[in-house]
Design a protein around this motif. Structure first.
Motif, PDB file in Angstrom:
ATOM      1  N   ALA A 160       7.644   4.922   9.119  1.00 20.04           N
ATOM      2  CA  ALA A 160       7.948   5.353   7.802  1.00 20.04           C
ATOM      3  C   ALA A 160       9.053   6.320   7.837  1.00 20.04           C
ATOM      4  O   ALA A 160       8.965   7.462   8.448  1.00 20.04           O
ATOM      5  N   LYS A 161      10.343   6.060   6.929  1.00 20.67           N
ATOM      6  CA  LYS A 161      11.049   7.102   6.847  1.00 20.67           C
ATOM      7  C   LYS A 161      10.889   8.012   5.745  1.00 20.67           C
ATOM      8  O   LYS A 161      10.837   7.523   4.648  1.00 20.67           O
ATOM      9  N   LEU A 162      10.654   9.373   5.929  1.00 20.02           N
ATOM     10  CA  LEU A 162       9.978  10.213   4.966  1.00 20.02           C
ATOM     11  C   LEU A 162      11.173  10.512   3.977  1.00 20.02           C
ATOM     12  O   LEU A 162      12.410  10.743   4.392  1.00 20.02           O
ATOM     13  N   SER A 163      10.882  11.033   2.930  1.00 20.00           N
ATOM     14  CA  SER A 163      11.818  11.317   1.938  1.00 20.00           C
ATOM     15  C   SER A 163      12.390  12.745   2.104  1.00 20.00           C
ATOM     16  O   SER A 163      13.506  12.884   1.992  1.00 20.00           O
ATOM     17  N   GLY A 164      11.847  13.533   2.892  1.00 19.22           N
ATOM     18  CA  GLY A 164      12.368  14.928   3.347  1.00 19.22           C
ATOM     19  C   GLY A 164      13.332  14.581   4.916  1.00 19.22           C
ATOM     20  O   GLY A 164      13.715  15.749   5.170  1.00 19.22           O
TER      21      GLY A 164
ATOM     22  N   SER B 100      -5.670   7.509   1.039  1.00 22.70           N
ATOM     23  CA  SER B 100      -4.533   8.047   0.172  1.00 22.70           C
ATOM     24  C   SER B 100      -3.795   9.291   0.610  1.00 22.70           C
ATOM     25  O   SER B 100      -2.645   9.647   0.566  1.00 22.70           O
ATOM     26  N   ASP B 101      -4.616  10.293   1.190  1.00 23.11           N
ATOM     27  CA  ASP B 101      -4.320  11.551   1.518  1.00 23.11           C
ATOM     28  C   ASP B 101      -3.243  11.345   2.694  1.00 23.11           C
ATOM     29  O   ASP B 101      -2.217  12.136   2.914  1.00 23.11           O
ATOM     30  N   THR B 102      -3.567  10.406   3.412  1.00 23.51           N
ATOM     31  CA  THR B 102      -2.815  10.232   4.798  1.00 23.51           C
ATOM     32  C   THR B 102      -1.442   9.729   4.361  1.00 23.51           C
ATOM     33  O   THR B 102      -0.480   9.977   5.330  1.00 23.51           O
ATOM     34  N   LEU B 103      -1.479   8.852   3.382  1.00 21.59           N
ATOM     35  CA  LEU B 103      -0.141   7.997   2.914  1.00 21.59           C
ATOM     36  C   LEU B 103       0.853   9.003   2.618  1.00 21.59           C
ATOM     37  O   LEU B 103       0.634   9.899   1.660  1.00 21.59           O
ATOM     38  N   PRO B 104       2.232   9.075   3.055  1.00 15.07           N
ATOM     39  CA  PRO B 104       3.262   9.788   2.445  1.00 15.07           C
ATOM     40  C   PRO B 104       3.835   9.427   1.136  1.00 15.07           C
ATOM     41  O   PRO B 104       3.542   7.987   0.894  1.00 15.07           O
ATOM     42  N   VAL B 105       4.522  10.361   0.240  1.00 14.94           N
ATOM     43  CA  VAL B 105       4.853   9.971  -0.927  1.00 14.94           C
ATOM     44  C   VAL B 105       6.400   9.706  -0.607  1.00 14.94           C
ATOM     45  O   VAL B 105       7.186  10.718  -0.141  1.00 14.94           O
ATOM     46  N   GLY B 106       7.063   8.772  -1.165  1.00 15.89           N
ATOM     47  CA  GLY B 106       8.594   8.533  -1.264  1.00 15.89           C
ATOM     48  C   GLY B 106       9.130   8.054   0.112  1.00 15.89           C
ATOM     49  O   GLY B 106      10.352   8.102   0.194  1.00 15.89           O
ATOM     50  N   ALA B 107       8.115   7.640   1.020  1.00 10.82           N
ATOM     51  CA  ALA B 107       8.505   7.200   2.242  1.00 10.82           C
ATOM     52  C   ALA B 107       8.988   5.635   2.174  1.00 10.82           C
ATOM     53  O   ALA B 107       8.648   5.134   1.328  1.00 10.82           O
ATOM     54  N   GLN B 108       9.885   5.329   3.006  1.00  7.40           N
ATOM     55  CA  GLN B 108      10.212   3.768   3.045  1.00  7.40           C
ATOM     56  C   GLN B 108       9.666   3.539   4.287  1.00  7.40           C
ATOM     57  O   GLN B 108      10.070   3.561   5.494  1.00  7.40           O
ATOM     58  N   ALA B 109       8.558   2.473   4.229  1.00  3.81           N
ATOM     59  CA  ALA B 109       7.677   1.882   5.417  1.00  3.81           C
ATOM     60  C   ALA B 109       8.289   0.815   5.788  1.00  3.81           C
ATOM     61  O   ALA B 109       8.462  -0.142   5.212  1.00  3.81           O
TER      62      ALA B 109
ATOM     63  N   LEU C  85       0.726  -1.277  -0.132  1.00  2.00           N
ATOM     64  CA  LEU C  85      -0.121  -0.141  -0.108  1.00  2.00           C
ATOM     65  C   LEU C  85       0.940   1.212   0.059  1.00  2.00           C
ATOM     66  O   LEU C  85       0.768   2.328  -0.872  1.00  2.00           O
ATOM     67  N   PHE C  86       1.742   1.398   0.864  1.00  3.94           N
ATOM     68  CA  PHE C  86       2.705   2.393   0.933  1.00  3.94           C
ATOM     69  C   PHE C  86       3.506   2.633  -0.291  1.00  3.94           C
ATOM     70  O   PHE C  86       3.776   3.821  -0.793  1.00  3.94           O
ATOM     71  N   GLN C  87       4.013   1.474  -0.782  1.00  5.10           N
ATOM     72  CA  GLN C  87       4.880   1.535  -2.111  1.00  5.10           C
ATOM     73  C   GLN C  87       3.901   2.051  -3.221  1.00  5.10           C
ATOM     74  O   GLN C  87       4.487   2.559  -4.041  1.00  5.10           O
ATOM     75  N   ALA C  88       2.610   1.631  -3.171  1.00  3.57           N
ATOM     76  CA  ALA C  88       1.789   1.945  -4.318  1.00  3.57           C
ATOM     77  C   ALA C  88       1.714   3.635  -4.352  1.00  3.57           C
ATOM     78  O   ALA C  88       1.415   4.220  -5.415  1.00  3.57           O
ATOM     79  N   LYS C  89       1.428   4.172  -3.108  1.00 10.42           N
ATOM     80  CA  LYS C  89       1.312   5.552  -2.955  1.00 10.42           C
ATOM     81  C   LYS C  89       2.596   6.108  -3.473  1.00 10.42           C
ATOM     82  O   LYS C  89       2.488   7.299  -4.259  1.00 10.42           O
ATOM     83  N   SER C  90       3.645   5.605  -3.131  1.00 10.63           N
ATOM     84  CA  SER C  90       4.955   6.498  -3.684  1.00 10.63           C
ATOM     85  C   SER C  90       5.134   6.018  -5.156  1.00 10.63           C
ATOM     86  O   SER C  90       5.806   7.223  -5.700  1.00 10.63           O
ATOM     87  N   ASP C  91       4.543   5.041  -5.780  1.00 10.33           N
ATOM     88  CA  ASP C  91       4.837   4.785  -7.228  1.00 10.33           C
ATOM     89  C   ASP C  91       3.583   5.521  -7.935  1.00 10.33           C
ATOM     90  O   ASP C  91       3.723   5.867  -9.188  1.00 10.33           O
ATOM     91  N   GLY C  92       2.876   5.922  -7.197  1.00  9.55           N
ATOM     92  CA  GLY C  92       1.548   6.944  -7.975  1.00  9.55           C
ATOM     93  C   GLY C  92       0.875   5.860  -8.555  1.00  9.55           C
ATOM     94  O   GLY C  92       0.064   6.259  -9.408  1.00  9.55           O
ATOM     95  N   ALA C  93       0.732   4.622  -8.379  1.00 10.18           N
ATOM     96  CA  ALA C  93      -0.357   3.503  -8.406  1.00 10.18           C
ATOM     97  C   ALA C  93      -1.450   3.684  -7.717  1.00 10.18           C
ATOM     98  O   ALA C  93      -1.746   4.227  -6.801  1.00 10.18           O
ATOM     99  N   GLU C  94      -2.415   3.088  -8.182  1.00 11.94           N
ATOM    100  CA  GLU C  94      -3.875   2.849  -7.751  1.00 11.94           C
ATOM    101  C   GLU C  94      -3.935   1.905  -6.474  1.00 11.94           C
ATOM    102  O   GLU C  94      -3.081   0.991  -6.292  1.00 11.94           O
TER     103      GLU C  94
END
Length: 435
Positions: free
Chosen positions: A398-402, A371-380, A345-354
């Protein structure tokens, strides 16, 4: 491209004039031009004409047009053409490429052809695996045919007990317009091979209830033999007052002969019984499921027919003999595991997938909020799992991209043998301390 020739070829194709379609479409391409759309239609027309070698070449030309895409569909068509041309090994390669295309929406078509290609190559085991994949593809509108083919593979592998389960499930998936007689006949043969004569007679009786269905000489002989065996067994029972053990017959049919004690699988032969190389397509332990999950957790997973999930789960239970999988089910385990679903689920959010495939139907209205709660580019990373039979809470770091870390709580519910997400909540340090 010569647009006029292309339009003429397309019109001929739509009207079923295959020869004219090939001629016009061939004229549509300029010298040295690569055009996947044109070659795709030419390949289809050649298939209609029964010119399979030419069709295979046309599909190969279409595949060379990278911009056209459709690798799955073109590779599937090329594999079918090669198989029809008697080039089974090349067909296996093409069809394997087809099922590896994640964008291909109907992989069951390639799996069915792949099963036939493996059979033509003499590889019955891989043929069975291909038919199984075709049967559980959610897009397959008629899995009964693939299940029947799977049962046939089991019979050729000398595993009639597994064939029985495949044929019985095929009957569950036949449509009202499909005749069940052939499946019942094959089921009868499997019952005879498994030494389950009363059930064999019942299956054959169902098959012959359709007056238009004609059994093969082999099936008729097996039907007669099953009825005779029942009569002989009944006579012996009257004389002796006892009946043979159904358990003994079942073990014998499953491959446990008198020369090896099934309770001592390393006995006289020094090998595992059943063979370690033939444990079956469904004999999977919970440890193997978890290991496979760790290996494939980032691979796109497909939904399965709900009835087939039950079918596979029952076969796993049978293979484990002792209820190990049932115990695992009650303890909150499933396939895919909760950890795998959450990380996907977290990976799909980072990949921009459904992400909808991971959301429970009851929570579909909350899909956008999740979907809005999930971070983008994070390593879960899963930090803990609170399991019960039907509900699970997964704690994620989740290790955040920033930079920095954020904790999440993912609530899940069981969906068959799998798990689906109902909510994702952000945790803060005060909440974690209270927990």
């Amino acid at each position: 491209m010569n647009q006029q020739a292309f339009d003429a070829g397309k019109a001929a194709y739509q009207s079923g004039d295959w020869l004219k379609a090939v001629a016009s479409l061939s004229d549509a391409k300029e010298t040295g031009e690569v055009n996947g759309a044109v070659d795709h239609l030419i390949g289809n027309a050649y298939m209609k004409l029964g010119r399979y070698e030419s069709a295979a070449d046309a599909y190969a030309s279409a595949l060379s047009d990278i911009s056209y895409g459709k690798v799955g569909a073109l590779s599937c068509n090329r594999g079918r053409a090669l198989l029809a041309a008697g080039r089974a090994q090349e067909a296996v390669q093409a069809l394997t490429t087809a099922v590896q295309d994640a964008s291909y929406s109907t992989p069951y078509k390639a799996y069915l052809a792949l099963g036939r290609a493996y059979e033509a190559s003499g590889d019955v085991r891989n043929a069975g695996i291909a038919y199984r994949s075709a049967a559980i593809d959610e897009n397959n509108p008629a899995p009964a045919g693939a299940l029947s083919d799977l049962g046939s593979c089991f019979m050729r592998l000398g595993r009639p007990v597994d064939a029985v389960e495949a044929y019985r499930t095929a009957l569950d998936f036949t449509t009202p317009l499909e005749s069940q007689s052939k499946v019942y006949c094959d089921l009868g043969l499997a019952y005879v091979a498994a030494n389950r004569m009363p059930e064999a007679v019942d299956a054959f009786t169902h098959a012959t209830s359709d007056p238009s269905f004609v059994m093969s000489p082999e099936a008729q002989a097996s039907f007669d033999a099953a009825r005779k065996a029942i009569a002989v067994a009944a006579a012996k029972q009257q004389q002796s007052g006892s009946a043979p053990s159904d358990t003994d017959a079942f073990l014998a049919a499953a491959g446990y002969g008198a020369e090896v004690d099934p309770l001592d699988p390393t006995g006289a032969s020094g090998q595992l019984i059943p063979s370690a190389e033939d444990t079956g397509f469904f004999s999977v332990t919970e440890e193997e499921l978890v290991a496979q999950d760790k290996k494939d957790r980032k691979v796109k997973r497909k939904h399965k027919h709900r009835g087939l999930k039950v079918f596979l789960f029952i076969l796993i239970l049978v293979a484990l003999i002792g209820g190990g999988a049932a115990f695992a089910y009650t303890q909150g385990f499933g396939w895919p595991t909760q950890e795998s679903v959450v990380e996907s689920l977290f990976q799909a959010k980072s990949d921009g997938a459904e992400i909808s495939r991971y959301i429970a139907p009851s929570a579909s209205a909350q899909a956008q909020a999740i979907s809005d709660t999930l971070p983008v580019g994070a390593q879960a990373t899963v930090d803990g799992v609170d399991r019960s039979m039907n509900e699970t809470t997964v704690h994620v770091v989740a290790k955040l991209s920033g930079g920095g870390e954020q904790q999440y709580t993912v609530n899940m519910v069981r969906d068959g043998i799998s798990w689906k997400v109902v909510s994702v909540n952000t945790e803060y340090s005060s909440q974690t301390g209270n927990n």
